[in-house]
Design an enzyme around this catalytic site. Structure first.
Site, PDB file in Angstrom:
ATOM      1  N   HIS A   1       0.808  -1.224   0.000  1.00  0.00           N
ATOM      2  CA  HIS A   1       0.000   0.000   0.000  1.00  0.00           C
ATOM      3  C   HIS A   1       0.836   1.266   0.000  1.00  0.00           C
ATOM      4  CE1 HIS A   1       1.191  -0.317   4.219  1.00  0.00           C
ATOM      5  NE2 HIS A   1       0.986   0.991   4.284  1.00  0.00           N
TER       6      HIS A   1
HETATM    7  C1  UD1 Z   1      -1.091   5.907   5.703  1.00  0.00           C
HETATM    8  C2  UD1 Z   1       0.303   6.378   6.093  1.00  0.00           C
HETATM    9  C3  UD1 Z   1       1.297   5.249   5.887  1.00  0.00           C
HETATM   10  C4  UD1 Z   1       0.858   3.987   6.595  1.00  0.00           C
HETATM   11  C5  UD1 Z   1      -0.587   3.636   6.216  1.00  0.00           C
HETATM   12  C6  UD1 Z   1      -1.060   2.490   7.054  1.00  0.00           C
HETATM   13  C7  UD1 Z   1       0.734   8.787   5.723  1.00  0.00           C
HETATM   14  C8  UD1 Z   1       1.410   9.781   4.859  1.00  0.00           C
HETATM   15  N1  UD1 Z   1       0.734   7.515   5.278  1.00  0.00           N
HETATM   16  O1  UD1 Z   1      -1.043   5.615   4.326  1.00  0.00           O
HETATM   17  O2  UD1 Z   1       2.561   5.627   6.403  1.00  0.00           O
HETATM   18  O3  UD1 Z   1       1.709   2.941   6.218  1.00  0.00           O
HETATM   19  O4  UD1 Z   1      -1.443   4.757   6.448  1.00  0.00           O
HETATM   20  O5  UD1 Z   1      -2.068   1.763   6.453  1.00  0.00           O
HETATM   21  O6  UD1 Z   1       0.221   9.147   6.752  1.00  0.00           O
HETATM   22  N2  UD1 Z   1      -8.621   5.143   2.168  1.00  0.00           N
HETATM   23  C9  UD1 Z   1      -9.881   4.637   2.237  1.00  0.00           C
HETATM   24  N3  UD1 Z   1     -10.376   4.278   3.466  1.00  0.00           N
HETATM   25  C10 UD1 Z   1      -9.658   4.402   4.618  1.00  0.00           C
HETATM   26  C11 UD1 Z   1      -8.371   4.926   4.534  1.00  0.00           C
HETATM   27  C12 UD1 Z   1      -7.860   5.297   3.303  1.00  0.00           C
HETATM   28  O7  UD1 Z   1     -10.571   4.508   1.229  1.00  0.00           O
HETATM   29  O8  UD1 Z   1     -10.166   4.043   5.706  1.00  0.00           O
HETATM   30  C13 UD1 Z   1      -8.079   5.516   0.841  1.00  0.00           C
HETATM   31  C14 UD1 Z   1      -8.483   6.930   0.434  1.00  0.00           C
HETATM   32  O9  UD1 Z   1      -8.643   6.947  -0.934  1.00  0.00           O
HETATM   33  C15 UD1 Z   1      -7.242   7.722   0.790  1.00  0.00           C
HETATM   34  C16 UD1 Z   1      -6.127   6.719   0.482  1.00  0.00           C
HETATM   35  O10 UD1 Z   1      -6.668   5.458   0.859  1.00  0.00           O
HETATM   36  O11 UD1 Z   1      -7.129   8.901   0.047  1.00  0.00           O
HETATM   37  C17 UD1 Z   1      -4.844   6.950   1.213  1.00  0.00           C
HETATM   38  O12 UD1 Z   1      -5.071   7.089   2.607  1.00  0.00           O
HETATM   39  P1  UD1 Z   1      -4.021   7.909   3.518  1.00  0.00           P
HETATM   40  O13 UD1 Z   1      -4.463   7.846   4.923  1.00  0.00           O
HETATM   41  O14 UD1 Z   1      -3.747   9.232   2.902  1.00  0.00           O
HETATM   42  O15 UD1 Z   1      -2.682   7.125   3.347  1.00  0.00           O
HETATM   43  P2  UD1 Z   1      -2.374   5.567   3.448  1.00  0.00           P
HETATM   44  O16 UD1 Z   1      -1.965   5.098   2.114  1.00  0.00           O
HETATM   45  O17 UD1 Z   1      -3.460   4.862   4.136  1.00  0.00           O
HETATM   46  N1  UDP Z   2      -3.010  -5.478   9.180  1.00  0.00           N
HETATM   47  C1  UDP Z   2      -4.302  -5.860   9.521  1.00  0.00           C
HETATM   48  N2  UDP Z   2      -5.174  -6.155   8.509  1.00  0.00           N
HETATM   49  C2  UDP Z   2      -4.827  -6.096   7.197  1.00  0.00           C
HETATM   50  C3  UDP Z   2      -3.504  -5.698   6.866  1.00  0.00           C
HETATM   51  C4  UDP Z   2      -2.634  -5.382   7.881  1.00  0.00           C
HETATM   52  O1  UDP Z   2      -4.643  -5.946  10.701  1.00  0.00           O
HETATM   53  O2  UDP Z   2      -5.675  -6.357   6.334  1.00  0.00           O
HETATM   54  C5  UDP Z   2      -2.075  -5.144  10.263  1.00  0.00           C
HETATM   55  C6  UDP Z   2      -0.715  -5.787  10.178  1.00  0.00           C
HETATM   56  O3  UDP Z   2      -0.750  -7.081  10.736  1.00  0.00           O
HETATM   57  C7  UDP Z   2       0.140  -4.817  10.959  1.00  0.00           C
HETATM   58  C8  UDP Z   2      -0.479  -3.490  10.639  1.00  0.00           C
HETATM   59  O4  UDP Z   2      -1.796  -3.759  10.150  1.00  0.00           O
HETATM   60  O5  UDP Z   2      -0.005  -5.037  12.349  1.00  0.00           O
HETATM   61  C9  UDP Z   2       0.330  -2.822   9.573  1.00  0.00           C
HETATM   62  O6  UDP Z   2      -0.348  -1.749   9.047  1.00  0.00           O
HETATM   63  P1  UDP Z   2      -0.091  -1.212   7.586  1.00  0.00           P
HETATM   64  O7  UDP Z   2       0.554  -2.261   6.756  1.00  0.00           O
HETATM   65  O8  UDP Z   2      -1.369  -0.634   7.120  1.00  0.00           O
HETATM   66  O9  UDP Z   2       0.885   0.010   7.854  1.00  0.00           O
HETATM   67  P2  UDP Z   2       2.460   0.163   8.061  1.00  0.00           P
HETATM   68  O10 UDP Z   2       2.885  -0.767   9.130  1.00  0.00           O
HETATM   69  O11 UDP Z   2       3.111  -0.099   6.745  1.00  0.00           O
HETATM   70  O12 UDP Z   2       2.603   1.590   8.421  1.00  0.00           O
END
Ligand code: UD1
Ligand code: UDP
Length: 358
Positions: A209
């Protein structure tokens, strides 16, 4: 009673904060006020973690209606600032490296409220990552830096972020606390492996992601092609992050493996423990693979968890199809060797609580 205002907003932060919230409850001398920035908002990315992991309902829960970094951070700042003014906490506690982390640290420091950073000191040395910017700034603004590893301690030392101006301590990793505690519950509560008809040790678990992969068509396409090639030989289970789903649609890419919606932590731990090997760009999952003795192919060009690549427990494959296929072929039949403990003793959260009240 020490009053702590915790700022969280994304999936990995709910998991980390759940471990610390348990320790806070056991400690007895800390009052926690929970603020959810609203960065993640789908049930499967947010609410499910509060339900499953007994995280208290947030005292403040905002919503974000933008996806650009600056506006998102600005919206969060407004709400967090108001909450800090109202609650007057002794400390603002932030986790990791997301926009929610930076907003929490910035709002607090502008109001001269001490900031405590869990997962301090991690570096990828790649400033194009939004996470690298967030973590460097947050560390700079923090007065209590809770490092998960020795490498993180060294990184802060190299940047001159040392005592006595601030507390810098290797507490171990709160994600290890969470994994140990919730794995027991997951074993009782998750039936996802049976529901999906999977065999123990008979599938690969994949997630990706990170913006550097999803927002770059070439990289995203290379990862998708690698997974589709692997899927001809292996069962691959892939809980798809909403960001990845959106970008795959935009670039007209299709995965030919077992794609499922994001799952809760119990299901995730079950999928991980029963898997054969992991492919991911997730920071959290890289370590969880190690906690449960699975090799991990990292879909990035660099990692913050360098102790794992150095020990041969994971390998950087970037977004290069051949490297990903080679990584899987190399690791698939290897016995996992686990001689080192890099992430503490599973009691990082309790140690953090002790420091918070000092
Ligand atoms: C964010 C963090 C990243 C982390 C990740 C964990 C930042 C810059 N990035 O990335 O470091 O690894 O969370 O998962 O803070 N969206 C949905 N539903 C949700 C959440 C997100 O549809 O509940 C979609 C939306 O289109 C949104 C996009 O995902 O615009 C990105 O979400 P965003 O929170 O900006 O960044 P992540 O990629 O989730
Ligand atoms: N995770 C979860 N469900 C999922 C994918 C990931 O519970 O469908 C958990 C995963 O086991 C880990 C955490 O989410 O504990 C990691 O989050 P993510 O990969 O979104 O973010 P990152 O660690 O890269 O910031």
């Amino acid at each position: 009673m020490t009053k702590v205002l915790t700022v969280i907003g994304t999936r990995p932060q709910f998991i980390k904060a759940a471990a610390v919230a348990r320790a806070i409850k056991q400690h007895g001398g800390i009052q926690e006020v929970l603020l959810h920035t609203g960065q993640h908002y789908d049930d499967a990315m947010s609410d499910i973690f509060f339900r499953e992991m007994d995280l208290p309902k947030p005292d403040y829960h905002f919503s974000i209606n933008t996806s650009t970094h600056a506006t998102m951070t600005a919206q969060m700042l407004e709400g967090i600032e108001q909450a800090i003014i109202k609650e007057k906490p002794d400390t603002v506690l932030v986790y990791g490296d997301t926009n929610s982390t930076l907003a929490g640290a910035l709002a607090a420091s502008k109001l001269h409220v001490p900031v405590a950073h869990v997962e301090a000191g991690l570096r990828s040395f790649y400033m194009d990552m939004p996470e690298e910017v967030n973590r460097i700034l947050t560390d700079r603004l923090s007065t209590q830096l809770f490092c998960p590893t020795e490498v993180a301690m060294q990184n802060l030392k190299n940047e001159g972020l040392t005592e006595p101006d601030r507390l810098v301590v290797n507490t171990g990793d709160v994600m290890y606390d969470a994994a140990l505690y919730y794995a027991k519950q997951s074993a009782k509560k998750s039936d996802i492996v049976q529901k999906l008809g999977l065999k123990k040790d008979g599938y690969l678990l994949a997630t990706f992601h990170r913006a550097e992969n999803t927002d770059n068509k070439e990289r995203l396409e290379a990862i998708v092609k690698a997974i589709n090639t692997l899927a001809k030989e292996h069962t691959i289970v892939l809980p798809l992050h909403p960001r990845t789903r959106k970008m795959m649609e935009q670039f007209h890419l299709k995965l030919n493996c077992m794609v499922i919606d994001p799952v809760g932590y119990f299901d995730m731990l079950s999928l991980l423990q029963n898997s054969h090997l992991v492919l991911t760009d997730s920071g959290g999952l890289q370590k969880e693979a190690y906690f449960f003795h699975k090799y991990c192919i990292i879909l990035r060009d660099q990692t913050e968890w360098v102790e794992l690549t150095q020990a041969g427990c994971s390998v950087l494959a970037g977004a290069v199809k051949e490297h990903i296929l080679h990584g899987v072929a190399n690791m698939y039949n290897k016995q996992f060797i686990n001689g080192n403990i890099f992430y503490g003793n599973g009691k990082a959260s309790a140690l953090i609580c002790q420091h918070l009240v000092k």
